[in-house]
Design an enzyme around this catalytic site. Structure first.
Site, PDB file in Angstrom:
ATOM      1  N   LYS A   1       0.701  -1.048   0.073  1.00 17.10           N
ATOM      2  CA  LYS A   1      -0.330   0.341  -0.171  1.00 17.10           C
ATOM      3  C   LYS A   1       0.735   1.407   0.325  1.00 17.10           C
ATOM      4  CE  LYS A   1      -2.557  -3.544  -0.422  1.00 17.10           C
ATOM      5  NZ  LYS A   1      -2.817  -4.114  -0.206  1.00 17.10           N
TER       6      LYS A   1
ATOM      7  N   GLY B   1      -0.035 -14.543 -13.394  1.00 21.42           N
ATOM      8  CA  GLY B   1      -1.664 -14.739 -12.503  1.00 21.42           C
ATOM      9  C   GLY B   1      -1.825 -13.194 -11.863  1.00 21.42           C
TER      10      GLY B   1
ATOM     11  N   GLU C   1      -2.890 -14.423 -17.394  1.00 24.55           N
ATOM     12  CA  GLU C   1      -3.602 -15.498 -16.461  1.00 24.55           C
ATOM     13  C   GLU C   1      -3.933 -16.709 -17.185  1.00 24.55           C
ATOM     14  OE1 GLU C   1      -5.038 -15.097 -13.112  1.00 24.55           O
ATOM     15  OE2 GLU C   1      -5.958 -16.858 -13.627  1.00 24.55           O
TER      16      GLU C   1
ATOM     17  N   HIS D   1     -22.521  15.503   2.535  1.00 24.01           N
ATOM     18  CA  HIS D   1     -22.794  15.689   1.113  1.00 24.01           C
ATOM     19  C   HIS D   1     -21.917  16.979   1.353  1.00 24.01           C
ATOM     20  CE1 HIS D   1     -24.360  16.909  -2.475  1.00 24.01           C
ATOM     21  NE2 HIS D   1     -23.941  18.287  -2.071  1.00 24.01           N
TER      22      HIS D   1
HETATM   23  P1  FAD Z   1       1.482 -13.984   8.244  1.00 22.90           P
HETATM   24  O1  FAD Z   1       1.252 -12.812   8.022  1.00 22.90           O
HETATM   25  O2  FAD Z   1       2.794 -14.701   6.540  1.00 22.90           O
HETATM   26  O3  FAD Z   1       2.549 -14.142   9.398  1.00 22.90           O
HETATM   27  C1  FAD Z   1       3.176 -15.340  10.187  1.00 22.90           C
HETATM   28  C2  FAD Z   1       4.075 -14.742  10.863  1.00 22.90           C
HETATM   29  O4  FAD Z   1       4.494 -17.041  11.588  1.00 22.90           O
HETATM   30  C3  FAD Z   1       5.199 -14.571  10.229  1.00 22.90           C
HETATM   31  O5  FAD Z   1       6.334 -13.496  10.184  1.00 22.90           O
HETATM   32  C4  FAD Z   1       6.123 -15.630   9.604  1.00 22.90           C
HETATM   33  O6  FAD Z   1       7.559 -15.997   9.139  1.00 22.90           O
HETATM   34  C5  FAD Z   1       5.957 -16.764  11.857  1.00 22.90           C
HETATM   35  N1  FAD Z   1       6.747 -17.730  11.319  1.00 22.90           N
HETATM   36  C6  FAD Z   1       5.900 -18.968  10.456  1.00 22.90           C
HETATM   37  N2  FAD Z   1       6.636 -20.083  10.994  1.00 22.90           N
HETATM   38  C7  FAD Z   1       6.998 -19.927  12.058  1.00 22.90           C
HETATM   39  C8  FAD Z   1       8.166 -20.187  12.893  1.00 22.90           C
HETATM   40  N3  FAD Z   1       8.119 -21.751  13.330  1.00 22.90           N
HETATM   41  N4  FAD Z   1       8.186 -19.837  14.054  1.00 22.90           N
HETATM   42  C9  FAD Z   1       7.774 -18.853  14.455  1.00 22.90           C
HETATM   43  N5  FAD Z   1       7.560 -17.797  13.151  1.00 22.90           N
HETATM   44  C10 FAD Z   1       6.776 -18.502  12.393  1.00 22.90           C
HETATM   45  N6  FAD Z   1      -3.925  -8.955   3.389  1.00 22.90           N
HETATM   46  C11 FAD Z   1      -5.430  -8.335   3.311  1.00 22.90           C
HETATM   47  O7  FAD Z   1      -6.177  -8.227   4.000  1.00 22.90           O
HETATM   48  N7  FAD Z   1      -4.813  -6.760   2.798  1.00 22.90           N
HETATM   49  C12 FAD Z   1      -4.104  -6.744   2.201  1.00 22.90           C
HETATM   50  O8  FAD Z   1      -4.180  -4.899   1.674  1.00 22.90           O
HETATM   51  C13 FAD Z   1      -2.794  -7.311   1.442  1.00 22.90           C
HETATM   52  N8  FAD Z   1      -2.251  -7.178   1.142  1.00 22.90           N
HETATM   53  C14 FAD Z   1      -1.224  -8.577   0.456  1.00 22.90           C
HETATM   54  C15 FAD Z   1      -0.149  -7.850  -0.680  1.00 22.90           C
HETATM   55  C16 FAD Z   1       0.786  -8.694  -0.222  1.00 22.90           C
HETATM   56  C17 FAD Z   1       1.763  -8.757  -1.952  1.00 22.90           C
HETATM   57  C18 FAD Z   1       0.559 -10.342   0.044  1.00 22.90           C
HETATM   58  C19 FAD Z   1       1.705 -10.815  -0.543  1.00 22.90           C
HETATM   59  C20 FAD Z   1      -0.420 -10.104   0.860  1.00 22.90           C
HETATM   60  C21 FAD Z   1      -1.378  -9.569   1.022  1.00 22.90           C
HETATM   61  N9  FAD Z   1      -2.444  -9.723   1.937  1.00 22.90           N
HETATM   62  C22 FAD Z   1      -3.078  -8.694   2.509  1.00 22.90           C
HETATM   63  C23 FAD Z   1      -2.603 -10.887   2.455  1.00 22.90           C
HETATM   64  C24 FAD Z   1      -1.799 -10.590   4.118  1.00 22.90           C
HETATM   65  O9  FAD Z   1      -0.111 -10.681   4.144  1.00 22.90           O
HETATM   66  C25 FAD Z   1      -2.422 -12.456   4.880  1.00 22.90           C
HETATM   67  O10 FAD Z   1      -3.618 -12.597   4.878  1.00 22.90           O
HETATM   68  C26 FAD Z   1      -1.738 -11.659   6.209  1.00 22.90           C
HETATM   69  O11 FAD Z   1      -0.983 -11.527   6.906  1.00 22.90           O
HETATM   70  C27 FAD Z   1      -1.858 -13.380   6.977  1.00 22.90           C
HETATM   71  O12 FAD Z   1      -1.781 -13.794   8.158  1.00 22.90           O
HETATM   72  P2  FAD Z   1      -1.060 -14.191   9.538  1.00 22.90           P
HETATM   73  O13 FAD Z   1      -0.930 -14.051  10.549  1.00 22.90           O
HETATM   74  O14 FAD Z   1      -1.810 -15.525   9.053  1.00 22.90           O
HETATM   75  O15 FAD Z   1      -0.108 -14.758   8.529  1.00 22.90           O
HETATM   76  P1  NAI Z   2      -4.546 -15.013  -6.263  1.00 17.24           P
HETATM   77  O1  NAI Z   2      -5.203 -16.368  -5.828  1.00 17.24           O
HETATM   78  O2  NAI Z   2      -5.754 -13.843  -5.733  1.00 17.24           O
HETATM   79  O3  NAI Z   2      -4.152 -15.027  -7.406  1.00 17.24           O
HETATM   80  C1  NAI Z   2      -3.642 -16.154  -8.553  1.00 17.24           C
HETATM   81  C2  NAI Z   2      -3.735 -15.651  -9.873  1.00 17.24           C
HETATM   82  O4  NAI Z   2      -2.880 -16.675 -10.146  1.00 17.24           O
HETATM   83  C3  NAI Z   2      -5.304 -16.685  -9.721  1.00 17.24           C
HETATM   84  O5  NAI Z   2      -6.123 -14.843 -10.323  1.00 17.24           O
HETATM   85  C4  NAI Z   2      -5.383 -17.221 -10.451  1.00 17.24           C
HETATM   86  O6  NAI Z   2      -6.128 -17.914 -11.584  1.00 17.24           O
HETATM   87  C5  NAI Z   2      -3.653 -17.501 -11.685  1.00 17.24           C
HETATM   88  N1  NAI Z   2      -2.570 -18.763 -11.586  1.00 17.24           N
HETATM   89  C6  NAI Z   2      -2.274 -19.644 -11.204  1.00 17.24           C
HETATM   90  N2  NAI Z   2      -1.374 -20.641 -11.920  1.00 17.24           N
HETATM   91  C7  NAI Z   2      -1.488 -19.588 -12.824  1.00 17.24           C
HETATM   92  C8  NAI Z   2      -0.475 -19.957 -13.813  1.00 17.24           C
HETATM   93  N3  NAI Z   2       0.298 -21.392 -13.599  1.00 17.24           N
HETATM   94  N4  NAI Z   2      -0.955 -19.318 -14.798  1.00 17.24           N
HETATM   95  C9  NAI Z   2      -1.087 -18.398 -14.999  1.00 17.24           C
HETATM   96  N5  NAI Z   2      -2.101 -17.591 -14.022  1.00 17.24           N
HETATM   97  C10 NAI Z   2      -1.762 -18.894 -12.829  1.00 17.24           C
HETATM   98  O7  NAI Z   2      -3.389 -14.806  -5.346  1.00 17.24           O
HETATM   99  P2  NAI Z   2      -2.214 -14.168  -5.262  1.00 17.24           P
HETATM  100  O8  NAI Z   2      -2.116 -12.796  -6.226  1.00 17.24           O
HETATM  101  O9  NAI Z   2      -0.416 -14.235  -5.250  1.00 17.24           O
HETATM  102  O10 NAI Z   2      -2.598 -13.509  -3.727  1.00 17.24           O
HETATM  103  C11 NAI Z   2      -1.711 -14.243  -2.650  1.00 17.24           C
HETATM  104  C12 NAI Z   2      -3.380 -13.660  -1.821  1.00 17.24           C
HETATM  105  O11 NAI Z   2      -2.883 -12.624  -0.412  1.00 17.24           O
HETATM  106  C13 NAI Z   2      -4.505 -13.044  -2.219  1.00 17.24           C
HETATM  107  O12 NAI Z   2      -5.336 -14.177  -2.225  1.00 17.24           O
HETATM  108  C14 NAI Z   2      -5.077 -12.263  -0.702  1.00 17.24           C
HETATM  109  O13 NAI Z   2      -5.897 -13.469  -0.059  1.00 17.24           O
HETATM  110  C15 NAI Z   2      -4.400 -12.303  -0.513  1.00 17.24           C
HETATM  111  N6  NAI Z   2      -3.519 -11.011  -1.091  1.00 17.24           N
HETATM  112  C16 NAI Z   2      -4.274 -10.473  -0.658  1.00 17.24           C
HETATM  113  C17 NAI Z   2      -4.784  -8.811  -0.793  1.00 17.24           C
HETATM  114  C18 NAI Z   2      -5.493  -7.391  -0.523  1.00 17.24           C
HETATM  115  O14 NAI Z   2      -6.013  -7.929   0.116  1.00 17.24           O
HETATM  116  N7  NAI Z   2      -5.859  -6.769  -0.795  1.00 17.24           N
HETATM  117  C19 NAI Z   2      -2.796  -7.869  -2.146  1.00 17.24           C
HETATM  118  C20 NAI Z   2      -2.246  -9.345  -2.135  1.00 17.24           C
HETATM  119  C21 NAI Z   2      -3.176 -10.551  -1.743  1.00 17.24           C
END
Ligand code: FAD
Ligand code: NAI
Length: 474
Positions: free
Chosen positions: A58, A190, A213, A453
């Site tokens: 973000k 993707g 995709e 508004h």
């Molecule tokens: P995580 O955030 O993955 O945290 C798990 C933690 O546990 C990590 O620090 C890991 O290193 C640690 N861990 C793992 N195994 C061990 C172990 N054995 N011992 C000690 N520590 C360990 N979601 C949203 O809702 N809004 C968004 O805008 C959004 N944007 C995203 C953007 C990107 C690029 C990505 C990749 C994901 C995004 N997500 C977003 C998804 C969101 O990040 C995850 O759903 C969320 O972080 C999950 O939370 P969690 O606590 O389950 O796990």
């Molecule tokens: P995603 O599940 O959102 O999208 C993956 C996409 O890749 C799908 O459209 C799927 O059809 C496609 N795909 C899968 N295999 C493929 C292949 N072999 N070739 C081409 N396309 C393929 O997963 P993404 O974007 O990696 O994000 C992971 C998760 O992280 C999301 O599901 C979401 O839950 C979380 N996230 C949330 C955000 C938010 O809330 N704003 C921002 C970023 C991630």
């Protein structure tokens, strides 16, 4: 001597750190173990979300949008900017600062709530009469005993079969947020949430972005009307998205070559400077000692849990990305709070029907509840009301009139079944839909509520009026 706790949480992502704080608030002696470290070795609680997910993405989305506005949108407001230069190093430094502020905030919250924080890898070592024995491996090894364990170890990016991430040319979400130069051409595999958000960042910084995709439909989880609008708008912005592709090979050398067959079955070979692979995420349980205690995983590697996040082991719970359900930070948080409350003998609850989704592109996309296609498939009779931002005064003043708000309500009872929006700041507007659905509101309830508004939220009120075919401003 091991230290005894009522609750030990493994993982300090949004699921784990929130669970730990809530458990401590409820009077339980609580520890949280997390292994994330900064490049210079400092503990970095917050998990994927804080370090390489929600927060840094973000930050870059905002910076890149500012850059694009300064380049193309300011002139219309009568602001003439003579020279615009991109300082990517500063943009990345700002992102890192925002991440650090969040890491530090969690450390502060742990201290404030008396949560003992261990930086290292946590694993199950067995059990005895006192509870579960856990070990922490890291700079300061430790042995802990916990009456209750909450597994919140999150997820990691899924790699394309046979194509490992190197974070030089083939990038996961971490690499996608850290490119030190804007690539002239960027491939993204993707068109999901990461692909669209990261593709948008780098397109705004003037990379030529192509998203490949596999599925034939764009944004299949979103409402079709919203997905169609998004497709049109992203195309206009210059984001190239190809649907229905089949990737056959990825070759990294001086650049990255992706071989695929397109929707018509034609073989294509595309060359990019960098490639982001964003094809979903997989649960993370390696190193946790799952086998040592017999913690059950499902066939896809998720920790198996019931509706209340109970695992197959007594007093071991699991939440967030490592269990079934949407991989969203707020879903993880809600599960964390609910589990801490259940451990304390309360009745924690998560309503999966009202978990909102937001995609932080421009325009933003947000929804909660059911889509029109889901209602049709389920044979539910409904009424729909849509209001375009083009007819909203605040959106005109903002200079951002793309998109609309749509409400779906039961045809008989008028109860709101879904809200779908694409447009400016709909990430904020969606909260009204969530509240309305949680309180079982009818579309008429929203239509009768006074909205400020001029505000974007008036589009929601007008969409509610449109359900009854009585929009006032459209
Ligand atoms: P995580 O955030 O993955 O945290 C798990 C933690 O546990 C990590 O620090 C890991 O290193 C640690 N861990 C793992 N195994 C061990 C172990 N054995 N011992 C000690 N520590 C360990 N979601 C949203 O809702 N809004 C968004 O805008 C959004 N944007 C995203 C953007 C990107 C690029 C990505 C990749 C994901 C995004 N997500 C977003 C998804 C969101 O990040 C995850 O759903 C969320 O972080 C999950 O939370 P969690 O606590 O389950 O796990
Ligand atoms: P995603 O599940 O959102 O999208 C993956 C996409 O890749 C799908 O459209 C799927 O059809 C496609 N795909 C899968 N295999 C493929 C292949 N072999 N070739 C081409 N396309 C393929 O997963 P993404 O974007 O990696 O994000 C992971 C998760 O992280 C999301 O599901 C979401 O839950 C979380 N996230 C949330 C955000 C938010 O809330 N704003 C921002 C970023 C991630």
């Amino acid at each position: 001597m091991p230290e005894n706790f009522d609750v030990v949480v493994i993982g300090a992502g949004p699921g784990g750190y929130i669970a730990a704080i809530r458990a401590a608030q409820l009077g339980m002696k609580t520890a949280c173990i997390d292994d994330w470290k900064t490049a210079d070795g400092k503990p970095a609680p917050g998990g994927t979300c804080t370090n390489v997910g929600c927060i840094p993405s973000k930050a870059l989305l905002q910076s890149s949008e500012n850059y694009e506005h300064a380049s193309h949108a300011f002139a219309e407001h009568g602001i003439e900017v003579k020279e615009i230069a991109l300082n990517l190093k500063q943009m990345l430094a700002r992102k890192a600062k925002v991440v650090r502020q969040n890491n530090d905030g969690i450390v502060y919250l742990f201290k404030k709530n008396k949560v003992a924080f261990y930086n290292g890898v946590g694993s199950f070592a067995g059990s005895d009469d006192g509870g579960w024995r856990l070990s922490v491996r890291g700079d300061k090894p430790a042995e802990l005993v916990a009456k209750h364990v909450i597994v919140a170890t999150g997820s990691k990016p899924r790699a394309l079969p046979g194509t490992a991430f190197d974070n030089k040319q083939i990038l996961d979400n971490d690499g996608a947020l850290a490119m030190s130069e804007v690539p002239a051409s960027l491939g993204v595999i993707g068109a999901g949430v990461v692909g669209l958000e990261m593709g948008s960042v780098w397109r705004r910084l003037v990379a030529k972005v192509t998203v490949l995709e596999a599925l034939p439909a764009f944004l299949g989880a979103a409402d079709e009307q919203v997905a169609k609008e998004a497709w049109k708008l992203f195309g206009k912005q210059g984001l190239t998205i190809e649907l229905g592709v089949k990737i056959t090979a990825v070759r990294a050398g001086a650049n990255v070559v992706v071989d695929y067959s397109d929707a018509a079955g034609k073989a294509v070979s595309a060359t990019f400077d960098k490639l982001i692979v964003s094809i979903g995420r997989v649960p993370r349980t390696a190193g946790l000692g799952v086998e040592a205690v017999g913690l059950a995983l499902d066939e896809r590697g998720f920790v198996t849990v019931d509706d209340d996040c109970r695992t197959n082991l007594a007093q071991v719970w699991a939440i967030g990305d490592v269990v079934r359900g949407p991989m969203l930070a707020h879903k993880a948080e809600e599960e964390g709070v609910a589990v801490a409350e259940r451990i304390a003998g309360q009745h924690g609850h998560v309503d999966f029907n009202t978990v909102p989704w937001v995609i932080y592109t421009s325009p933003e996309i947000a929804w909660v509840g059911q889509t029109e296609q889901q209602l049709k498939a389920a044979g539910v009779a409904y009424r729909a009301g849509t209001f375009p931002f083009a007819a909203n005064g605040r959106a005109r003043a903002l200079g951002d009139t793309s998109g609309c708000v749509k409400l779906l309500a039961d045809a008989k009872t008028d109860r709101i079944l879904g809200m779908h929006a694409i447009g400016p700041l709909v990430s904020e507007l969606i909260a009204e839909g969530v509240v309305a659905m949680e309180f079982g509101a009818a579309s008429e309830d929203l239509a009768r509520i006074c909205h400020a508004h001029p505000s974007l939220s008036e589009a929601t009120k007008e969409a509610a009026l449109a359900v009854d075919k009585r929009s006032l401003n459209y």
